[in-house]
Design a protein around this motif. Structure first.
Motif: not given
Ligand code: AMP
Length: 304
Positions: A4-11, A118-126, A148-151, A160-165
């Motif tokens: 399962l992956t989440i993240g932006t789908v963007a221009f 089974d596997y989860v990739m939380l891609g860069n987003l909120t 994640t990123m500097n933004f 972000l610190l909460e989700v890192l846990k």
């Protein structure tokens, strides 16, 4: 195994020393899912787009077997937009514009079939959206990775610190690791990150390769020296997609297998940068990928 992956789908608007590309397809989930689709057939995407997003691109993703049931389409709204300009070294870039658009009030809803991934990739987003996705899982995944990123460090550090846990492995670039921890040495940054939650860490260093850390081990993978790097956009996400796709397909979380996953991820990233946008990632073949992995093995092999 499903991924399962989440993240932006963007221009994206992209400026490199070689040229400009306007409103090309980008987004973390686009790159992650495409890269992963070469390894595991069950890639599921959660994201949000406006009705301005091209159906041809969605069809390209579907043709690769990627499940898009978790992509919400907001009618009358615009897709996420990002603009960046690369420096001459192609390793550093400036963000010129970030327009959240549909992402601003995105509430992800996982289709039932995604809730036992089974596997989860939380891609860069909120980070709040990354939380919401984890909240909806019914079964504890074998591995949860987060990028994640500097933004997001600038605008949503507490969340972000909460989700890192709640995750197992963090993938970020070297400057972001330094920003997150306040440590200049990447070894010290890794130690600091292990106290925040993750058990593994990948630090991406662009054309200088990637480092994989566990509390007891470290592994370095070079980037392939390429004659032509055209557009580095998405290389980090493509790396993450190849890395997690390989782990999901082999279902082996030993450190040795994670090393192989780092090499497969690096091989996928080396394809990504050869063209603008997702161009190079839509029609690769597994033998081509395996040949590139062999080039990595040759690059670092020596006898003593
Ligand atoms: P990468 O080069 O792997 O870091 O990823 C580049 C992709 O990330 C681009 O296609 C952008 O659309 C997307 N992106 C840029 N900024 C953000 C952000 N703040 N949140 C989520 N995705 C972003």
């Amino acid at each position: 195994m499903s991924l399962l992956t989440i993240g932006t789908v963007a221009f994206d608007d992209i400026e490199t020393p070689f040229g400009r590309a306007e409103r090309v397809v980008g987004g973390a989930a686009t790159y992650i899912s495409l890269a992963a689709s070469y390894f595991t057939p069950a890639v599921q995407v959660v994201s949000v787009i406006g009705d301005d997003f091209p159906t041809e691109t969605l069809d390209d993703l579907r043709r690769r077997g990627i499940n898009l049931d978790g992509i919400q389409v907001k009618h009358g709204e615009k897709s996420f937009f990002w603009a960046g300009r690369y420096h001459n070294n192609l390793n550093d870039r400036d963000t010129l514009d970030t327009q959240l658009n549909v992402l601003a009030d995105f509430d992800p809803v996982l289709p039932e079939a995604y809730t036992n991934a089974d596997y989860v990739m939380l891609g860069n987003l909120t980070p709040a959206v990354q939380h919401r996705v984890l909240d909806q899982l019914k079964v504890k995944p074998k591995l949860v990775a987060l990028d994640t990123m500097n933004f997001w460090m600038n605008v949503a550090l507490d969340s972000l610190l909460e989700v890192l846990k709640r995750i197992d492995i963090l993938t970020i670039n070297d400057e972001e690791a330094r920003q997150l921890t306040g440590q200049h040495s990447l070894v010290n940054a890794a130690e600091a990150i292990f106290t925040m939650g993750p058990r593994f860490l990948v630090i991406k260093k662009g054309e200088h390769g990637a480092l994989l850390f566990s509390p007891d081990n470290v592994f370095f993978a070079p980037a392939l020296p390429l004659a032509q790097v055209f557009d580095p956009t998405g290389a980090g996400d493509t790396f993450a997609g190849g890395f997690m796709g390989y782990l999901a397909s082999t279902d082996d979380l030993s450190f040795d297998n994670m090393k192989r996953a780092v090499i497969f991820g690096s091989a996928m990233a080396s394809f990504c940068v050869e063209r603008f946008s997702i161009e190079r990632l839509t029609n690769l073949s597994r033998p081509e990928i395996d040949q590139r992995v062999q080039r990595f093995a040759d690059l670092v092999h020596f006898t003593r």
